[in-house]
Enzyme design. Structure first.
Site, PDB file in Angstrom:
ATOM      1  N   TYR A 155      53.129  29.237 -62.901  1.00  0.00           N
ATOM      2  CA  TYR A 155      53.027  27.936 -64.100  1.00  0.00           C
ATOM      3  C   TYR A 155      53.511  26.428 -64.307  1.00  0.00           C
ATOM      4  O   TYR A 155      53.112  24.971 -63.795  1.00  0.00           O
ATOM      5  CB  TYR A 155      52.137  28.438 -65.186  1.00  0.00           C
ATOM      6  CG  TYR A 155      50.867  27.458 -66.018  1.00  0.00           C
ATOM      7  CD1 TYR A 155      49.832  26.850 -65.557  1.00  0.00           C
ATOM      8  CD2 TYR A 155      51.133  26.897 -67.038  1.00  0.00           C
ATOM      9  CE1 TYR A 155      48.984  26.884 -66.222  1.00  0.00           C
ATOM     10  CE2 TYR A 155      50.974  25.926 -67.857  1.00  0.00           C
ATOM     11  CZ  TYR A 155      49.148  25.644 -67.645  1.00  0.00           C
ATOM     12  OH  TYR A 155      48.569  25.301 -67.761  1.00  0.00           O
ATOM     13  N   SER A 158      54.130  24.301 -61.553  1.00  0.00           N
ATOM     14  CA  SER A 158      52.954  23.537 -60.739  1.00  0.00           C
ATOM     15  C   SER A 158      53.006  22.419 -61.465  1.00  0.00           C
ATOM     16  O   SER A 158      52.296  20.868 -61.211  1.00  0.00           O
ATOM     17  CB  SER A 158      52.009  24.528 -60.577  1.00  0.00           C
ATOM     18  OG  SER A 158      51.621  24.762 -62.462  1.00  0.00           O
TER      19      SER A 158
HETATM   20  P1  NDP Z   1      39.387  27.661 -67.857  1.00  0.00           P
HETATM   21  O1  NDP Z   1      40.153  28.515 -67.912  1.00  0.00           O
HETATM   22  O2  NDP Z   1      38.802  28.031 -69.625  1.00  0.00           O
HETATM   23  O3  NDP Z   1      38.841  27.237 -66.593  1.00  0.00           O
HETATM   24  C1  NDP Z   1      39.079  26.693 -65.065  1.00  0.00           C
HETATM   25  C2  NDP Z   1      37.929  26.115 -64.499  1.00  0.00           C
HETATM   26  O4  NDP Z   1      38.413  25.961 -63.190  1.00  0.00           O
HETATM   27  C3  NDP Z   1      36.735  26.451 -64.308  1.00  0.00           C
HETATM   28  O5  NDP Z   1      36.018  26.153 -64.623  1.00  0.00           O
HETATM   29  C4  NDP Z   1      37.063  27.545 -63.090  1.00  0.00           C
HETATM   30  O6  NDP Z   1      35.965  27.505 -62.044  1.00  0.00           O
HETATM   31  C5  NDP Z   1      38.086  26.777 -62.125  1.00  0.00           C
HETATM   32  N1  NDP Z   1      38.475  27.004 -61.660  1.00  0.00           N
HETATM   33  C6  NDP Z   1      39.674  28.012 -61.192  1.00  0.00           C
HETATM   34  N2  NDP Z   1      40.212  28.384 -60.389  1.00  0.00           N
HETATM   35  C7  NDP Z   1      39.704  27.812 -59.610  1.00  0.00           C
HETATM   36  C8  NDP Z   1      40.081  27.455 -58.166  1.00  0.00           C
HETATM   37  N3  NDP Z   1      40.396  27.942 -57.091  1.00  0.00           N
HETATM   38  N4  NDP Z   1      38.782  25.953 -57.003  1.00  0.00           N
HETATM   39  C9  NDP Z   1      38.024  24.962 -58.305  1.00  0.00           C
HETATM   40  N5  NDP Z   1      38.539  25.395 -59.158  1.00  0.00           N
HETATM   41  C10 NDP Z   1      38.690  26.398 -59.959  1.00  0.00           C
HETATM   42  O7  NDP Z   1      40.560  26.763 -68.359  1.00  0.00           O
HETATM   43  P2  NDP Z   1      41.500  25.581 -69.187  1.00  0.00           P
HETATM   44  O8  NDP Z   1      39.740  24.932 -69.144  1.00  0.00           O
HETATM   45  O9  NDP Z   1      41.899  25.690 -70.313  1.00  0.00           O
HETATM   46  O10 NDP Z   1      42.300  24.733 -68.247  1.00  0.00           O
HETATM   47  C11 NDP Z   1      41.697  23.463 -67.714  1.00  0.00           C
HETATM   48  C12 NDP Z   1      42.701  22.870 -67.258  1.00  0.00           C
HETATM   49  O11 NDP Z   1      44.052  22.510 -68.442  1.00  0.00           O
HETATM   50  C13 NDP Z   1      44.146  23.932 -65.751  1.00  0.00           C
HETATM   51  O12 NDP Z   1      44.260  22.878 -65.164  1.00  0.00           O
HETATM   52  C14 NDP Z   1      44.922  24.189 -67.005  1.00  0.00           C
HETATM   53  O13 NDP Z   1      46.390  24.776 -66.522  1.00  0.00           O
HETATM   54  C15 NDP Z   1      44.940  22.905 -68.362  1.00  0.00           C
HETATM   55  N6  NDP Z   1      45.535  23.421 -69.418  1.00  0.00           N
HETATM   56  C16 NDP Z   1      44.788  23.900 -70.237  1.00  0.00           C
HETATM   57  C17 NDP Z   1      45.668  24.166 -71.400  1.00  0.00           C
HETATM   58  C18 NDP Z   1      45.024  25.470 -72.578  1.00  0.00           C
HETATM   59  O14 NDP Z   1      45.669  25.228 -73.712  1.00  0.00           O
HETATM   60  N7  NDP Z   1      44.070  25.708 -72.371  1.00  0.00           N
HETATM   61  C19 NDP Z   1      46.479  23.900 -72.055  1.00  0.00           C
HETATM   62  C20 NDP Z   1      47.773  23.042 -70.794  1.00  0.00           C
HETATM   63  C21 NDP Z   1      47.047  22.805 -69.800  1.00  0.00           C
HETATM   64  P3  NDP Z   1      35.481  29.293 -62.509  1.00  0.00           P
HETATM   65  O15 NDP Z   1      34.595  28.980 -64.201  1.00  0.00           O
HETATM   66  O16 NDP Z   1      34.141  29.271 -61.124  1.00  0.00           O
HETATM   67  O17 NDP Z   1      36.181  30.535 -62.972  1.00  0.00           O
END
Ligand code: NDP
Length: 248
Positions: A155, A158
């Site tokens: 992670y 990335s």
């Molecule tokens: P969630 O797990 O709550 O949501 C993830 C989202 O990404 C969902 O809409 C999911 O779709 C979609 N998704 C997952 N895999 C794929 C894929 N292969 N192709 C297309 N869509 C995909 O994540 P967060 O909202 O917490 O995180 C969002 C971003 O923010 C990420 O990049 C994460 O790394 C980053 N982030 C989050 C933090 C946190 O504390 N939450 C902190 C720092 C960064 P579906 O519902 O269909 O599965």
């Protein structure tokens, strides 16, 4: 006056969490929004929520690691709405483990979705934005990309990669009216962090000077700034939104 009136945006990974927060905020500000998720069942209800805000919405179930699928979606948005003004590369996953136990497959899965997914989004969008001579790209990194974290080598790689790629693409297109920036969220309350055990959550919270987890809306506000004309002279930057957790 709404801040994104008449703009067309794609936000990946926007069925829930941070991506959904950004999608709803942009729609409230007048943008037409295309959302993505991995399953059509999760995509459709959010498309309806966005339409209820009085703007146009599209939704696609796809894997952001699949370039062809991302390219097709991007072309469809341009065809339907005539332009692509904003791209938020937000989709991301975790597959945490110490390196002794992390499998090569888990390393590849996280790099392919989190890092190559961002490359795919930008590669599909930049020819359109270049012709328009305008466009805003916002890549969602993480504070973990800045600090590293035991158990998150895949992670962290990335998310650090996103920052380097953001600067590179920002330089490639700075003279063509496009701004490319990243956001590094801290500890945000979503499904991704809900799976963290309670004792670890408490430890993380101790490192947050503001003493609260962030909400998707906190990231949406920063994304709105970077998507709007207010950020027109800002490119290649990483905006840390973390309640003070990481200060360099
Ligand atoms: P969630 O797990 O709550 O949501 C993830 C989202 O990404 C969902 O809409 C999911 O779709 C979609 N998704 C997952 N895999 C794929 C894929 N292969 N192709 C297309 N869509 C995909 O994540 P967060 O909202 O917490 O995180 C969002 C971003 O923010 C990420 O990049 C994460 O790394 C980053 N982030 C989050 C933090 C946190 O504390 N939450 C902190 C720092 C960064 P579906 O519902 O269909 O599965």
């Amino acid at each position: 006056m709404k801040r994104l009136s008449g703009k067309n945006a794609i936000i990946t990974g926007s069925t829930r969490g941070i991506g959904k927060g950004i999608a709803l905020r942009f729609a409230e500000e007048g943008a037409n929004v295309c959302i993505t998720g991995t399953k059509i069942e999760t995509v459709e209800p959010v498309v309806k929520e966005i339409e209820a805000l009085g703007v146009r919405a599209l939704g696609f179930a796809l894997n952001v690691a699949d370039y062809k699928a991302v390219e097709e979606m991007t072309a469809k948005v341009k065809e339907a709405w005539g332009s692509l003004d904003i791209l938020v590369n937000n989709a991301g996953i975790t597959k945490d483990n110490l390196i002794l136990r992390m499998t090569p497959e888990d390393f590849d899965a996280v790099i392919n979705i989190n890092l190559k997914g961002v490359f795919n989004g930008m590669k599909a969008a930049v020819p359109i934005m270049m012709k328009q001579r305008s466009g805003k790209i916002i890549n969602i990194s993480s504070v973990i990309g800045l600090t590293g974290n035991a158990g998150q080598a895949n992670y962290a790689a990335s998310k650090a990669g996103i920052i380097g790629m953001t600067k590179s693409i920002a330089k490639e297109f700075a003279a063509r009216g496009m701004q490319v920036n990243a956001i590094a969220p801290g500890y945000i309350q979503t499904d991704m962090t809900d799976k963290v055990p309670d004792n670890i959550k408490e430890e993380i919270l101790k490192m947050v000077p503001m003493k609260r987890m962030g909400q998707p809306e906190d990231i949406a506000k920063a994304a709105l700034f970077l998507a709007s004309g207010d950020s027109d002279y800002i490119t290649g930057q990483t905006l840390v939104v973390d309640g003070g957790m990481v200060m360099s």
